[in-house]
Design a protein around this motif. Structure first.
Motif, PDB file in Angstrom:
ATOM      1  N   THR A  31     -19.442  23.634   7.219  1.00  0.00           N
ATOM      2  CA  THR A  31     -19.903  24.718   8.080  1.00  0.00           C
ATOM      3  C   THR A  31     -19.452  24.448   9.506  1.00  0.00           C
ATOM      4  N   PRO A  32     -19.440  25.477  10.367  1.00  0.00           N
ATOM      5  CA  PRO A  32     -19.094  25.235  11.773  1.00  0.00           C
ATOM      6  C   PRO A  32     -19.980  24.175  12.418  1.00  0.00           C
ATOM      7  N   ARG A  33     -21.261  24.162  12.074  1.00  0.00           N
ATOM      8  CA  ARG A  33     -22.145  23.149  12.641  1.00  0.00           C
ATOM      9  C   ARG A  33     -21.744  21.756  12.186  1.00  0.00           C
ATOM     10  N   GLN A  34     -21.383  21.599  10.921  1.00  0.00           N
ATOM     11  CA  GLN A  34     -20.947  20.292  10.424  1.00  0.00           C
ATOM     12  C   GLN A  34     -19.668  19.838  11.131  1.00  0.00           C
ATOM     13  N   CYS A  35     -18.799  20.777  11.434  1.00  0.00           N
ATOM     14  CA  CYS A  35     -17.564  20.416  12.164  1.00  0.00           C
ATOM     15  C   CYS A  35     -17.915  19.877  13.546  1.00  0.00           C
ATOM     16  N   ARG A  36     -18.883  20.505  14.221  1.00  0.00           N
ATOM     17  CA  ARG A  36     -19.286  20.039  15.551  1.00  0.00           C
ATOM     18  C   ARG A  36     -19.927  18.657  15.463  1.00  0.00           C
ATOM     19  N   VAL A  37     -20.771  18.460  14.439  1.00  0.00           N
ATOM     20  CA  VAL A  37     -21.414  17.161  14.259  1.00  0.00           C
ATOM     21  C   VAL A  37     -20.363  16.090  13.965  1.00  0.00           C
ATOM     22  N   ALA A  38     -19.361  16.440  13.149  1.00  0.00           N
ATOM     23  CA  ALA A  38     -18.297  15.477  12.813  1.00  0.00           C
ATOM     24  C   ALA A  38     -17.544  15.041  14.057  1.00  0.00           C
ATOM     25  N   ILE A  39     -17.352  15.952  14.999  1.00  0.00           N
ATOM     26  CA  ILE A  39     -16.697  15.594  16.258  1.00  0.00           C
ATOM     27  C   ILE A  39     -17.608  14.669  17.067  1.00  0.00           C
ATOM     28  N   ASP A  40     -18.880  15.016  17.162  1.00  0.00           N
ATOM     29  CA  ASP A  40     -19.824  14.192  17.928  1.00  0.00           C
ATOM     30  C   ASP A  40     -19.916  12.781  17.370  1.00  0.00           C
ATOM     31  N   ARG A  41     -19.809  12.639  16.060  1.00  0.00           N
ATOM     32  CA  ARG A  41     -19.940  11.330  15.421  1.00  0.00           C
ATOM     33  C   ARG A  41     -18.600  10.601  15.286  1.00  0.00           C
ATOM     34  N   GLY A  42     -17.537  11.178  15.834  1.00  0.00           N
ATOM     35  CA  GLY A  42     -16.242  10.506  15.800  1.00  0.00           C
ATOM     36  C   GLY A  42     -15.548  10.560  14.455  1.00  0.00           C
ATOM     37  N   LEU A  43     -15.992  11.472  13.580  1.00  0.00           N
ATOM     38  CA  LEU A  43     -15.335  11.616  12.276  1.00  0.00           C
ATOM     39  C   LEU A  43     -14.120  12.528  12.372  1.00  0.00           C
ATOM     40  N   LEU A  44     -14.112  13.405  13.354  1.00  0.00           N
ATOM     41  CA  LEU A  44     -12.991  14.310  13.603  1.00  0.00           C
ATOM     42  C   LEU A  44     -12.730  14.357  15.105  1.00  0.00           C
ATOM     43  N   PHE A  45     -11.511  14.710  15.459  1.00  0.00           N
ATOM     44  CA  PHE A  45     -11.152  14.950  16.859  1.00  0.00           C
ATOM     45  C   PHE A  45     -10.427  16.283  16.911  1.00  0.00           C
ATOM     46  N   ARG A  46     -10.773  17.119  17.888  1.00  0.00           N
ATOM     47  CA  ARG A  46     -10.134  18.430  18.014  1.00  0.00           C
ATOM     48  C   ARG A  46      -9.231  18.436  19.247  1.00  0.00           C
ATOM     49  N   PRO A  47      -7.895  18.270  19.048  1.00  0.00           N
ATOM     50  CA  PRO A  47      -6.988  18.263  20.204  1.00  0.00           C
ATOM     51  C   PRO A  47      -6.891  19.624  20.872  1.00  0.00           C
ATOM     52  N   TYR A  48      -7.063  20.708  20.118  1.00  0.00           N
ATOM     53  CA  TYR A  48      -7.091  22.046  20.674  1.00  0.00           C
ATOM     54  C   TYR A  48      -7.705  22.989  19.635  1.00  0.00           C
ATOM     55  N   ARG A  49      -8.008  24.170  20.049  1.00  0.00           N
ATOM     56  CA  ARG A  49      -8.758  25.109  19.215  1.00  0.00           C
ATOM     57  C   ARG A  49      -8.077  25.364  17.873  1.00  0.00           C
ATOM     58  N   GLY A  50      -8.883  25.275  16.820  1.00  0.00           N
ATOM     59  CA  GLY A  50      -8.406  25.609  15.487  1.00  0.00           C
ATOM     60  C   GLY A  50      -7.789  24.463  14.721  1.00  0.00           C
ATOM     61  N   VAL A  51      -7.661  23.268  15.350  1.00  0.00           N
ATOM     62  CA  VAL A  51      -7.003  22.127  14.711  1.00  0.00           C
ATOM     63  C   VAL A  51      -7.879  20.888  14.867  1.00  0.00           C
ATOM     64  N   TYR A  52      -8.018  20.135  13.795  1.00  0.00           N
ATOM     65  CA  TYR A  52      -8.767  18.883  13.795  1.00  0.00           C
ATOM     66  C   TYR A  52      -7.861  17.776  13.258  1.00  0.00           C
ATOM     67  N   VAL A  53      -8.080  16.565  13.748  1.00  0.00           N
ATOM     68  CA  VAL A  53      -7.266  15.436  13.294  1.00  0.00           C
ATOM     69  C   VAL A  53      -8.168  14.231  13.032  1.00  0.00           C
ATOM     70  N   ASP A  54      -7.616  13.279  12.291  1.00  0.00           N
ATOM     71  CA  ASP A  54      -8.271  11.990  12.087  1.00  0.00           C
ATOM     72  C   ASP A  54      -8.221  11.241  13.416  1.00  0.00           C
ATOM     73  N   PRO A  55      -9.364  10.943  14.039  1.00  0.00           N
ATOM     74  CA  PRO A  55      -9.347  10.316  15.375  1.00  0.00           C
ATOM     75  C   PRO A  55      -8.580   9.003  15.414  1.00  0.00           C
ATOM     76  N   GLU A  56      -8.763   8.169  14.380  1.00  0.00           N
ATOM     77  CA  GLU A  56      -8.082   6.871  14.370  1.00  0.00           C
ATOM     78  C   GLU A  56      -6.576   7.041  14.319  1.00  0.00           C
ATOM     79  N   ALA A  57      -6.113   7.947  13.431  1.00  0.00           N
ATOM     80  CA  ALA A  57      -4.670   8.181  13.309  1.00  0.00           C
ATOM     81  C   ALA A  57      -4.108   8.791  14.590  1.00  0.00           C
ATOM     82  N   TRP A  58      -4.833   9.717  15.196  1.00  0.00           N
ATOM     83  CA  TRP A  58      -4.356  10.404  16.404  1.00  0.00           C
ATOM     84  C   TRP A  58      -4.207   9.449  17.578  1.00  0.00           C
TER      85      TRP A  58
END
Length: 382
Positions: A31-58
């Motif tokens: 869900t959109p809320r889970q995506c926001r939580v994943a960013i807050d917890r460092g599970l995802l990183f959003r370099p720009y709108r509409g795209v998410y990346v693996d923070p460690e790999a990025w």
């Protein structure tokens, strides 16, 4: 509480080189809320709108790999997008002068814009498109023609030299140039191709030669092997009639050779041998060229001036060889220059390849490159 990415979302990141779109995450069940939580917890990183990346790999990626991730993201959002110019070169692991901040793609003129990408609104013929490591990009010849026609001269040489060294045919490259839309762009590309040299072995060597030519310095011969008294040394740049040698060495050259002190000592002894033969050796590093080539050009001007004053001609007992590159044809300009030097009495000629030399293979963009093997002459100067 979200402690880890859902399996479907994690699988997408694993199979797409650490890149996933917002729509893919939603389709996987997040869900959109889970995506926001994943960013807050460092599970995802959003370099720009509409795209998410693996923070460690990025954050661990080189500038080139991060750029490729941006290109992949653009193509996940818009599958019709074709990587062009620097983006296409980076996908092929061809060097470029500077890695662009945004991916460079071509789309149909009526297509919309893409967040995180610079869009060229022009259709690319299907014959000019190929796939490299899962990225849709223009062919090597079309990529180099575009860079040669649209980038600064020295920067274009960096990419074109490397492509020719890997076996790109000059005829194929010239055919791609002929299809460029404007006469001014074709003329600019023709000049780059005429002065390109597959014997140039590194980003720094190509950039240095490009800045020299742009400043009016005659184009040097690249990676000529000098032989005398049972010893030999391969030099980056050679102005044969002036007996001036140019050496473009970045700091990384010595770091790759194990013991930096030993590497510096060997280089010192090698330079002394070359100078004892009668050559003037000029050295420069990356910082002397990349931002401002004036220091390198000033050193070369002093060396060429000294040689013209003191004279002396070609050193006695020294011969020079341009050793073949496997699968690479000598440029017509280089062949003509060698023949001209022979006509004025300089003992230089083409020769078979060194026994240790192998055809360059770029490898995969997504796989960390193995440390390069040291390339030594058969009988290096002591």
């Amino acid at each position: 509480m979200l402690r880890a990415l859902p399996p479907d979302a994690a699988a997408l990141l694993a199979t797409q080189h650490g890149v996933v779109t917002a729509s893919q995450l939603l389709a996987s069940g997040m869900t959109p809320r889970q995506c926001r939580v994943a960013i807050d917890r460092g599970l995802l990183f959003r370099p720009y709108r509409g795209v998410y990346v693996d923070p460690e790999a990025w954050h661990a990626a080189s500038g080139e790999v991060r750029h490729a991730m941006r290109l992949l993201a653009a193509q996940l959002v818009a599958p019709d997008a074709v990587g062009v110019e620097a983006s296409a070169a980076i996908a092929r692991r061809l060097p470029v002068r500077a890695v662009p901040e945004r991916a460079q793609v071509a789309r149909q003129p009526q297509a919309g814009r893409l967040v995180g990408a610079h869009v060229h609104r022009a259709a690319v013929p299907s014959a000019d498109v190929t796939s490299v490591d899962g990225l849709t990009v223009t062919t090597t010849a079309v990529t180099c023609a575009a860079i040669a026609s649209g980038h600064d001269f020295a920067g274009a040489l960096i990419t074109v030299d490397a492509a020719l060294r890997r076996g790109l045919g000059s005829d194929e490259l010239l055919a791609a140039v002929e299809r460029l839309p404007y006469a001014t762009r074709r003329a600019r590309a023709d000049r780059v191709i005429d002065l390109a040299d597959p014997w140039s072995e590194s980003w720094l060597e190509s950039l240095s030669r490009g800045e020299q030519i742009a400043a009016g310095v005659p184009a040097p011969l690249c990676n000529v092997t000098l032989i005398a008294d049972g010893r030999e040394a391969r030099v980056d740049h050679l102005w044969a009639e002036e007996c001036v040698i140019g050496e473009a060495d970045g700091k990384g050259k010595y770091e790759k050779q194990g013991d930096p002190a030993e590497a510096h000592w060997n280089e010192k002894r090698r330079q002394e041998w070359l100078e004892d033969l009668g050559f003037i050796v000029v050295r420069w590093a990356t910082r002397d060229v990349a931002d401002n080539p004036a220091p390198m050009l000033a050193r070369l001007a002093r060396a060429r001036s000294r040689r013209s004053v003191f004279g002396g001609g070609w050193p006695s007992g020294v011969r020079a060889e341009l050793r073949a590159l496997i699968g690479v044809r000598q440029p017509a300009r280089v062949v003509a220059e060698v023949r001209r030097l022979q006509a004025v009495g300089i003992p230089i000629d083409f020769a078979p390849p060194d026994a240790w030399r192998r055809r360059e293979e770029p490898g995969s963009l997504w796989t960390p490159a193995a440390p390069p093997k040291l390339m030594r002459s058969r009988r290096p100067a002591a």
